[in-house]
Write an enzyme that holds these catalytic residues in place. Structure first.
Site, mmCIF file in Angstrom:
data_model
loop_
_atom_site.group_PDB
_atom_site.id
_atom_site.type_symbol
_atom_site.label_atom_id
_atom_site.label_comp_id
_atom_site.label_asym_id
_atom_site.label_seq_id
_atom_site.Cartn_x
_atom_site.Cartn_y
_atom_site.Cartn_z
ATOM 1 N N GLY A 72 -6.807 4.647 -2.995
ATOM 2 C CA GLY A 72 -5.770 4.487 -1.978
ATOM 3 C C GLY A 72 -4.428 4.118 -2.593
ATOM 4 C CB CYS A 327 -5.141 -6.751 -3.928
ATOM 5 S SG CYS A 327 -6.146 -5.494 -3.181
HETATM 6 N N1 PLP Z 1 -3.806 0.042 1.326
HETATM 7 C C1 PLP Z 1 -4.501 -0.875 2.028
HETATM 8 C C2 PLP Z 1 -4.070 -1.187 3.429
HETATM 9 C C3 PLP Z 1 -5.602 -1.511 1.466
HETATM 10 O O1 PLP Z 1 -6.275 -2.410 2.171
HETATM 11 C C4 PLP Z 1 -5.975 -1.190 0.136
HETATM 12 C C5 PLP Z 1 -7.102 -1.890 -0.521
HETATM 13 O O2 PLP Z 1 -7.398 -3.022 -0.249
HETATM 14 C C6 PLP Z 1 -5.234 -0.209 -0.544
HETATM 15 C C7 PLP Z 1 -4.157 0.374 0.079
HETATM 16 C C8 PLP Z 1 -5.585 0.200 -1.937
HETATM 17 O O3 PLP Z 1 -6.740 1.007 -1.936
HETATM 18 P P1 PLP Z 1 -7.574 1.193 -3.286
HETATM 19 O O4 PLP Z 1 -8.378 -0.057 -3.458
HETATM 20 O O5 PLP Z 1 -8.447 2.389 -3.031
HETATM 21 O O6 PLP Z 1 -6.610 1.422 -4.372
#
Ligand code: PLP
Length: 384
Positions: A72, A327
């Site tokens: 993502g 994160c």
């Molecule tokens: N966008 C949102 C709203 C998310 O919650 C996350 C992950 O927690 C991401 C982007 C990033 O996704 P990825 O973990 O696949 O990089």
């Protein structure tokens, strides 16, 4: 860990058995390179195209509008930076609109663009974490290239008015991207009906594998390339395809969309039961919109509690939850989302996010309520 309760599905989810099964042949016997012309390679190519078509169909897109990425975060980076740079070069547009509550994949991309000379407007949100369509309208300028507003927030679960923002952007001739990483497979998506030009998804949020994402891009609006190299993804995103993950993502998305209604109803009941239970603890408050929120999201703050200590003690009780987003954890700063909502510092510091998913049960909900009640009392020194 049989009696361990996993309540952090917004961070990631357990891969579904059916998904793993669909992936295994592409990790074992079908290991060819999808770009190879012999049958061993062609079979992989076909598997990718089948997955692309399936995902496209489930969001109202056409297959050629779906691009596989590594996650993502990559989809968000590509959409924002690739579109900003393309429209700056082609039309001299150097203004971007986003919100103060986006995931760091968007916020840090926006900050990187500011360093390149772009101007970014970070829209505020109300006390429930909602972005106003009027605020988007007021922020639009002659040189606005792109609006990026998340579909649903990862911390407080607030569902944004994406269809209204999409309609507004289309009327104004401005591209609209939505980070649907928390919404895909949980809320219905129809990119055409909702006037969405670009949309990010990630498989590990809906019981698919980690390390695979999608960027949907409306035909003719493809951002500048982010990964240069081979001709994969029709020359827009280089790199040998992760076939097993692509197949797994499609399988997981088909399953998630197929069970969406039933799962939403089930999780909503569990969610509201947990919220009710947690709000019985004194000096607590719900964060986010009580109605327009993701069916599996609970976010409650407790006064006089340190969120990190709460998570550590819940872990000792066999409950995995989070404080702020996964994160952002590791840093003791309160979440930028809660602060943007105007939650007082002390309450933002004592926030707990419980996020439910496909495998959450009623007994999990009871365990969560009891564990949080006991741990909060313990941390406040109120336990007999
Ligand atoms: N966008 C949102 C709203 C998310 O919650 C996350 C992950 O927690 C991401 C982007 C990033 O996704 P990825 O973990 O696949 O990089």
């Amino acid at each position: 860990m049989s009696d361990f309760v996993y309540a952090d599905n917004a961070a990631t989810t357990r891969i579904a058995d059916e998904v793993l099964e669909a992936m295994l042949p592409y990790l074992k016997e079908n290991y060819g390179n999808a770009s190879s012309v012999y049958k061993f390679g062609r079979d992989n190519h076909q598997a990718i195209e089948k997955a692309r078509k399936s995902i496209a169909g489930l969001i109202g897109a056409s297959a050629m509008e779906i691009f596989f990425t590594s996650c993502g975060s990559e989809s968000d980076n590509w959409a924002l930076k690739g579109t900003a740079r393309r429209l700056a070069a082609a039309e001299g547009k150097r203004h971007i609109i986003t919100t103060a509550i986006e995931h760091h994949a968007i916020l840090h991309s926006a900050q990187a663009l500011e360093k390149e000379g772009f101007e970014v407007t970070y829209l505020p949100v109300d006390s429930l974490g909602m972005v106003s369509v009027d605020a988007v309208r007021d922020a639009i300028r002659e040189d606005t290239a792109l609006v990026s507003v998340m579909y649903a927030n990862n911390e407080v679960g607030t569902i944004q008015p994406v269809s209204e923002i999409g309609a507004l952007c289309r009327e104004k001739g401005i591209l609209f991207h939505t980070d649907a990483v928390q919404a895909a497979g949980i809320l219905p998506i129809d990119v055409k009906a909702q006037n969405i030009d670009m949309l990010s998804m990630s498989a590990h949020k809906f019981n698919g594998p980690k390390g695979i994402g999608v960027l949907y891009c409306r035909r003719g609006q493809f951002p500048e390339n982010f990964m240069d190299g081979g001709a994969q993804e029709r020359g827009h995103r280089a790199g040998t395809e992760n076939v097993a993950n692509i197949v797994g993502m499609a399988k997981a998305f088909e399953m998630a969309c197929g069970e969406m209604e039933e799962k939403t109803e089930r999780l909503r009941v569990l969610r509201d039961h947990i919220i009710e239970g947690l709000l019985k603890i004194h000096d607590s408050a719900l964060n986010g919109d009580p109605e327009k929120r993701l069916p599996g999201n609970v976010n409650v703050s407790f006064a006089k509690i340190d969120g990190q200590s709460l998570i550590f003690d819940l872990d000792l009780e066999g409950v995995a939850a989070s404080s702020g987003s996964a994160c952002a954890s590791g840093s003791l700063d309160p979440s930028h989302v809660l602060l943007a909502m105007g939650i007082p510092y002390e309450m933002a510091h004592g926030s707990l996010r419980v996020s439910l998913g496909r495998y959450s049960s009623r007994s999990d909900a009871e365990r969560i309520i009891k564990a949080v009640t006991d741990v909060v009392a313990g941390l406040r020194g109120e336990k007999k």
